[in-house]
Structures are given as C-alpha cells and as structure tokens.
Design an enzyme around this catalytic site. Structure first.
Site, PDB file in Angstrom:
ATOM      1  CG  HIS A  44      -0.231  -0.132   2.470  1.00 59.51           C
ATOM      2  ND1 HIS A  44       0.374  -1.441   2.972  1.00 59.51           N
ATOM      3  CD2 HIS A  44      -0.024   0.789   3.447  1.00 59.51           C
ATOM      4  CE1 HIS A  44       0.757  -1.045   4.200  1.00 59.51           C
ATOM      5  NE2 HIS A  44       0.750   0.045   4.362  1.00 59.51           N
ATOM      6  CB  THR A  47       3.403   5.062  -6.177  1.00 61.04           C
ATOM      7  OG1 THR A  47       3.784   5.988  -5.016  1.00 61.04           O
ATOM      8  CG2 THR A  47       2.462   5.819  -6.896  1.00 61.04           C
ATOM      9  NE  ARG A  48       5.664  -0.604  -2.337  1.00 63.26           N
ATOM     10  CZ  ARG A  48       4.867   0.059  -1.482  1.00 63.26           C
ATOM     11  NH1 ARG A  48       4.454   1.149  -1.846  1.00 63.26           N
ATOM     12  NH2 ARG A  48       4.281  -0.505  -0.407  1.00 63.26           N
ATOM     13  CE  LYS A 262       5.600   6.073  -1.693  1.00 63.33           C
ATOM     14  NZ  LYS A 262       4.735   5.014  -2.252  1.00 63.33           N
ATOM     15  CG  HIS A 267      16.998  -1.400   6.136  1.00 64.03           C
ATOM     16  ND1 HIS A 267      16.373  -2.560   5.878  1.00 64.03           N
ATOM     17  CD2 HIS A 267      17.952  -1.704   5.054  1.00 64.03           C
ATOM     18  CE1 HIS A 267      16.477  -3.346   4.987  1.00 64.03           C
ATOM     19  NE2 HIS A 267      17.615  -2.773   4.404  1.00 64.03           N
ATOM     20  CB  CYS A 312       4.831   0.112   4.385  1.00 61.19           C
ATOM     21  SG  CYS A 312       4.469  -0.946   3.088  1.00 61.19           S
ATOM     22  CE  LYS A 345      12.290  -1.687  -8.175  1.00 59.61           C
ATOM     23  NZ  LYS A 345      12.530  -2.173  -6.975  1.00 59.61           N
TER      24      LYS A 345
HETATM   25  C1  LIG Z   1       7.342   1.555   2.607  1.00 59.95           C
HETATM   26  C2  LIG Z   1       7.659   0.544   1.539  1.00 59.95           C
HETATM   27  C3  LIG Z   1       8.251   1.215   0.182  1.00 59.95           C
HETATM   28  C4  LIG Z   1       8.494   0.341  -0.803  1.00 59.95           C
HETATM   29  N1  LIG Z   1       8.936   0.639  -1.925  1.00 59.95           N
HETATM   30  C5  LIG Z   1       9.211  -0.207  -3.144  1.00 59.95           C
HETATM   31  C6  LIG Z   1       9.401   0.418  -4.482  1.00 59.95           C
HETATM   32  O1  LIG Z   1       9.330   1.644  -4.578  1.00 59.95           O
HETATM   33  N2  LIG Z   1       9.596  -0.390  -5.449  1.00 59.95           N
HETATM   34  C7  LIG Z   1       9.660  -1.777  -5.176  1.00 59.95           C
HETATM   35  O2  LIG Z   1       9.796  -2.496  -6.268  1.00 59.95           O
HETATM   36  N3  LIG Z   1       9.404  -2.268  -3.977  1.00 59.95           N
HETATM   37  C8  LIG Z   1       9.062  -1.727  -2.859  1.00 59.95           C
HETATM   38  N4  LIG Z   1       8.924  -1.980  -1.661  1.00 59.95           N
HETATM   39  C9  LIG Z   1       8.727  -3.469  -1.275  1.00 59.95           C
HETATM   40  C10 LIG Z   1       7.600  -4.031  -2.090  1.00 59.95           C
HETATM   41  O3  LIG Z   1       6.325  -3.176  -1.866  1.00 59.95           O
HETATM   42  C11 LIG Z   1       7.247  -5.481  -1.620  1.00 59.95           C
HETATM   43  O4  LIG Z   1       8.329  -6.067  -1.779  1.00 59.95           O
HETATM   44  C12 LIG Z   1       5.883  -6.019  -2.080  1.00 59.95           C
HETATM   45  O5  LIG Z   1       4.744  -5.304  -2.058  1.00 59.95           O
HETATM   46  C13 LIG Z   1       5.688  -7.258  -1.614  1.00 59.95           C
HETATM   47  O6  LIG Z   1       4.633  -7.807  -2.215  1.00 59.95           O
HETATM   48  P1  LIG Z   1       4.004  -9.267  -1.403  1.00 59.95           P
HETATM   49  O7  LIG Z   1       2.730  -9.762  -2.335  1.00 59.95           O
HETATM   50  O8  LIG Z   1       4.921 -10.243  -1.009  1.00 59.95           O
HETATM   51  O9  LIG Z   1       3.132  -8.643  -0.132  1.00 59.95           O
HETATM   52  P2  LIG Z   1       1.663  -8.242   0.054  1.00 59.95           P
HETATM   53  O10 LIG Z   1       1.405  -7.278  -0.997  1.00 59.95           O
HETATM   54  O11 LIG Z   1       1.788  -7.444   1.366  1.00 59.95           O
HETATM   55  O12 LIG Z   1       0.738  -9.542   0.174  1.00 59.95           O
HETATM   56  C14 LIG Z   1       0.882 -10.475   1.060  1.00 59.95           C
HETATM   57  C15 LIG Z   1      -0.573 -10.624   1.322  1.00 59.95           C
HETATM   58  O13 LIG Z   1      -0.687 -11.977   2.024  1.00 59.95           O
HETATM   59  C16 LIG Z   1      -1.800 -11.828   3.058  1.00 59.95           C
HETATM   60  N5  LIG Z   1      -2.007 -12.701   3.970  1.00 59.95           N
HETATM   61  C17 LIG Z   1      -0.678 -12.877   5.112  1.00 59.95           C
HETATM   62  N6  LIG Z   1      -1.165 -13.934   5.743  1.00 59.95           N
HETATM   63  C18 LIG Z   1      -2.220 -14.585   5.266  1.00 59.95           C
HETATM   64  C19 LIG Z   1      -3.032 -15.581   5.743  1.00 59.95           C
HETATM   65  N7  LIG Z   1      -2.908 -16.237   6.766  1.00 59.95           N
HETATM   66  N8  LIG Z   1      -4.340 -16.099   4.905  1.00 59.95           N
HETATM   67  C20 LIG Z   1      -4.651 -15.132   3.970  1.00 59.95           C
HETATM   68  N9  LIG Z   1      -3.884 -14.100   3.502  1.00 59.95           N
HETATM   69  C21 LIG Z   1      -2.723 -13.785   4.099  1.00 59.95           C
HETATM   70  C22 LIG Z   1      -1.536 -10.446   3.503  1.00 59.95           C
HETATM   71  O14 LIG Z   1      -2.797  -9.889   4.005  1.00 59.95           O
HETATM   72  C23 LIG Z   1      -1.300  -9.629   2.232  1.00 59.95           C
HETATM   73  O15 LIG Z   1      -2.336  -9.106   1.591  1.00 59.95           O
HETATM   74  C24 LIG Z   1       8.335  -1.162  -0.746  1.00 59.95           C
HETATM   75  C25 LIG Z   1       7.950  -1.675   0.686  1.00 59.95           C
HETATM   76  C26 LIG Z   1       7.515  -0.780   1.459  1.00 59.95           C
HETATM   77  C27 LIG Z   1       7.154  -1.247   2.970  1.00 59.95           C
END
Ligand SMILES: Cc1cc2nc3c(=O)[nH]c(=O)nc-3n(C[C@H](O)[C@H](O)[C@H](O)COP(=O)(O)OP(=O)(O)OC[C@H]3O[C@@H](n4cnc5c(N)ncnc54)[C@H](O)[C@@H]3O)c2cc1C
Length: 380
Positions: A44, A47-48, A262, A267, A312, A345
């Site tokens: 959330h 944007t990324r 933004k 870390h 986040c 990304k």
């Molecule tokens: C502040 C911040 C800035 C960032 N900036 C960048 C950027 O500019 N560029 C970039 O490439 N990356 C960036 N990242 C990293 C990137 O956002 C993450 O690597 C990516 O969003 C991870 O996606 P995901 O699908 O693994 O996690 P998520 O999108 O969090 O999805 C995991 C999902 O699993 C669900 N879940 C967990 N446990 C369960 C369960 N037991 N049952 C059902 N559902 C469950 C959660 O609710 C969640 O919706 C940033 C991260 C942060 C925090």
C-alpha cells in the site's frame, strides 16, 4: 471441488500469480485475510518505483525487462494506466555501491543512461539538491507503478479468466497430502488443491517455519510532503530516485494522487518484529522529524507541509535477495514474497514465474540466485 492451485495472500505477488494461472486456464482459488487491496501489508501507499539499472545485482535486469512487458499486458487487459514513466536517478558518492552498482548494471545490459554530477542533476531536475560531488545514473525508462490499483487490476483480470477470490478469509493451516496435493484450512472452510502458492508477504515466516529467521518483517514509514514548488515534483519533471547520502539510503517519487512528493528511508529506524501482528502501525513524531530532515536538506523545495505518513512492512532476507522456490520435500508447494523492500516492481514477472513453475514444472526465467537453498541462507 479440487482446485488446480490455491494462492495464499492476494497482495502484490499473489494477485499477479492468480491472473497468470487463471489466464492459463487453471482453476484457481485466491485467499486473502484482509481486504483487496488493503493497508496492512507491504504493497500500500499508492505507488512503487520501477527502475532498470539495478544496483543491487545486475542479474535482476532480465527479470525487470519481462516485468515491464507484463505490466503493460495487465494495463491492456484491465484498461487501466498502471505504469508511469518518469526516468530514474540512482545517485550517491562516486565510489559508493549505489552509483557504481547502477552504472555497472547499465553498462552490462546496454541500458540507455547518462551520468550526471550533483550540479548537473540540479540543472536538469531542479528539485534535486544532492551534494555537487555526488554522481547519478539517469535512466529514461524508470518510473512507478500504481501498486494498489495494480492489485485490483490483477484480481479483476483473474476473476474474468475464471478465478475465485476470497477476501477477509484467513488461512490457518496447510497440510501436504500423500498424493502430492494440499489441504488448506481457513477460518471459513477447508479446500483442496494440486498446488499451493504461498505469497503471504510479511507473514511468510508464520506460514512456513523454515522461513522463520529468513523472512524478517521490518517497520517502514512513508512520508508525503506538499512541495513549496509543486511544479518541480510533477511526474514530467521529477524522476523517481534512489540516493545514498550520509544519513542513509532513501527513495522517492513524484506527486501522484496524494498532493505531496513521496519518499522514505530504507530500513527506516531498524525496527524488526517477530510477527507483523505486533507491528507499531501508527507513525509518530520521531518518524516525521527524521524524514523531514532528509527533505529539508536534499529536496528543500519539496519540504512543505506534511500531507500523509504511512507505516508499511519490508520482509528482509539475510542477503536482501528474494526467495522464490519450491519447498524442499513438498514439490507441490511454491513460495515467493520475501523481497527485502524492493520486490513490488517484480510482481508481474514473479506471477509469471510462479504460474510457469506450477503449470510447466519449471520457469524460463533465471531464478537460481533466488532459490531458498543458496549459500547465503545455509545454516540460518
Ligand atoms: C514503504 C515501502 C516502500 C517500498 N517501495 C518499493 C518500491 O518503490 N519499489 C519496489 O519494487 N518495492 C518496494 N517495496 C517493496 C514491495 O512493496 C514489496 O516487496 C511487495 O509489496 C511485497 O508484495 P507481497 O505480495 O509479497 O506482499 P503483500 O502485498 O503484503 O501481500 C501479502 C498478502 O498476504 C496476505 N496474507 C498473509 N497471511 C495470510 C493468511 N494467513 N491468510 C490469507 N492471506 C494472508 C496479506 O494480508 C497480504 O495481503 C516497498 C515496501 C515498503 C514497505
């Protein structure tokens, strides 16, 4: 009914995997414990950044090229604009890892790029005030993805291709079956599938015990400040950035939706947690002070009133590379997600990788360096 695949976690990666599987004609169930989309995980904050001259490791560049193509495909499938090109800046001291790494990736992969000094940077993009001796790699294809919208777009496309998606349902347990399928128990029911795809983000350590110490959630804070000169921070004049300065490594993006530019610090305050459920979710005055200090010094025209602060999570691996693999002993279980704060990304291509592994048994992409069983993770 038995599904071909169950995807646990419909965030960035899971939503892309669900679409890639559904478009291959597979019967898919996607299960998400919160809403779609939501603000409790890692994707959330609107944007990324996406950028090509990958200073972290040039082996990510071929994956990025495919990620770009697939972002354009989901845009076409959904009719939504999700990838906005602004150019990217990777800047830092001339002998530092960030600048040198970006330059090495750009050269190795023949990426269009220019090297600018800190002084040339401010002439070209006046919002930037980095030290004059800094060096920057400018790459014209960088930009950002509308991350929350992209999750919804992937889900809609998956649903149109026949996928069943349940939100507000929490997976409590998964069990491999003797016939190589899996049973999944949630707080609402029990489901069966041939393949299980775990994309649970910061909750991966709870989902897969082997990942306990290898996928560590960390609190991050994002800030949006309304610039004194907003025209300098519009997407057309403000490339996304990664910069190394004496206070640390920061990233930032132009104004988009929220009326502020933004940025955040990698870390942030080093606050790791054992469980995401124990995370401090409210930003505080110290978070704001630290972030504003950075803007005051390096983006003074951007350092107007605070518009928003949001917490986040990163999910850090020991070497900060991703983990994408089949689980040892359970070939019907695929894991992705721990991405150490730089994974969004890649969501589009990680969706494709997971679908290929599930359907074809292997992926065409080189992900050897992202395997769970790799030297950097051994014995941990
Ligand atoms: C502040 C911040 C800035 C960032 N900036 C960048 C950027 O500019 N560029 C970039 O490439 N990356 C960036 N990242 C990293 C990137 O956002 C993450 O690597 C990516 O969003 C991870 O996606 P995901 O699908 O693994 O996690 P998520 O999108 O969090 O999805 C995991 C999902 O699993 C669900 N879940 C967990 N446990 C369960 C369960 N037991 N049952 C059902 N559902 C469950 C959660 O609710 C969640 O919706 C940033 C991260 C942060 C925090």
């Amino acid at each position: 009914m038995e599904f071909d695949a169950i995807v646990v976690g419909i965030g960035g990666m899971g939503s892309a995997a669900a679409w890639q599987l559904a478009r291959r004609g597979r019967r898919i169930l996607g299960i998400e414990r919160f809403d779609i989309p939501h603000a409790m995980g890692s994707s959330h904050g609107i944007t990324r950044i996406i950028r090509l001259p990958y200073y972290e490791d040039p082996r990510y560049v071929p994956l990025l090229r495919r990620a770009y193509e697939l972002w354009r495909e989901i845009e076409a499938a959904s009719g939504e604009r999700l990838l906005i090109i602004t150019g990217s800046i990777d800047a830092g001291p001339e002998d530092g890892e960030l600048f040198q790494g970006a330059l090495a990736s750009a050269r190795l992969h023949n990426l269009a790029h220019q090297v600018l000094t800190g002084s040339q940077l401010v002439e070209r993009f006046p919002a930037y005030r980095l030290p004059p001796a800094h060096r920057a790699v400018y790459q014209p294809e960088g930009g950002f993805i509308a991350s929350e919208r992209a999750i919804a777009a992937h889900v809609r496309a998956a649903q149109s291709a026949g996928a069943e998606i349940h939100a507000r349902e929490r997976v409590l347990e998964w069990t491999p079956r003797a016939d190589r399928g899996v049973s999944v128990i949630t707080d609402k029911g029990r489901y069966e599938a041939s393949t299980l795809i775990l994309t649970a983000g910061a909750w991966m350590g709870e989902m897969v015990p082997r990942l306990g110490g290898l996928a560590v959630p960390e609190r991050q804070v994002l800030a949006w400040l309304h610039p004194h000169r907003p025209e300098l921070f519009e997407p057309a004049r403000f490339p996304v950035f990664n910069v190394a300065v004496e206070e640390g490594r920061y990233y930032g993006l132009p104004i988009f939706e929220v009326p502020g530019f933004k940025f955040g610090r990698y870390h942030h305050r080093g606050e790791t947690v054992t469980s995401p459920d124990g995370l401090r979710r409210e930003p505080d005055a110290e978070d704001e002070r630290m972030l504003r200090e950075f803007a005051d010094r390096y983006f003074p025209d951007g350092a107007g009133p605070t518009m928003a602060l949001r917490v986040c999570m990163f999910t850090n691996t020991p070497d900060e590379d991703f983990i994408i693999d089949r689980m040892r002993g359970f070939p019907q279980v695929l894991i992705a997600s721990p991405c150490s704060g730089h994974g969004y990304k890649f969501c589009s291509v990680i969706g494709e990788i997971l679908a290929e592994m599930a359907v074809d048994g292997r992926t065409r992409h080189n992900i050897d360096f992202l395997r769970l069983e790799r030297p950097a993770l051994e014995g941990r």
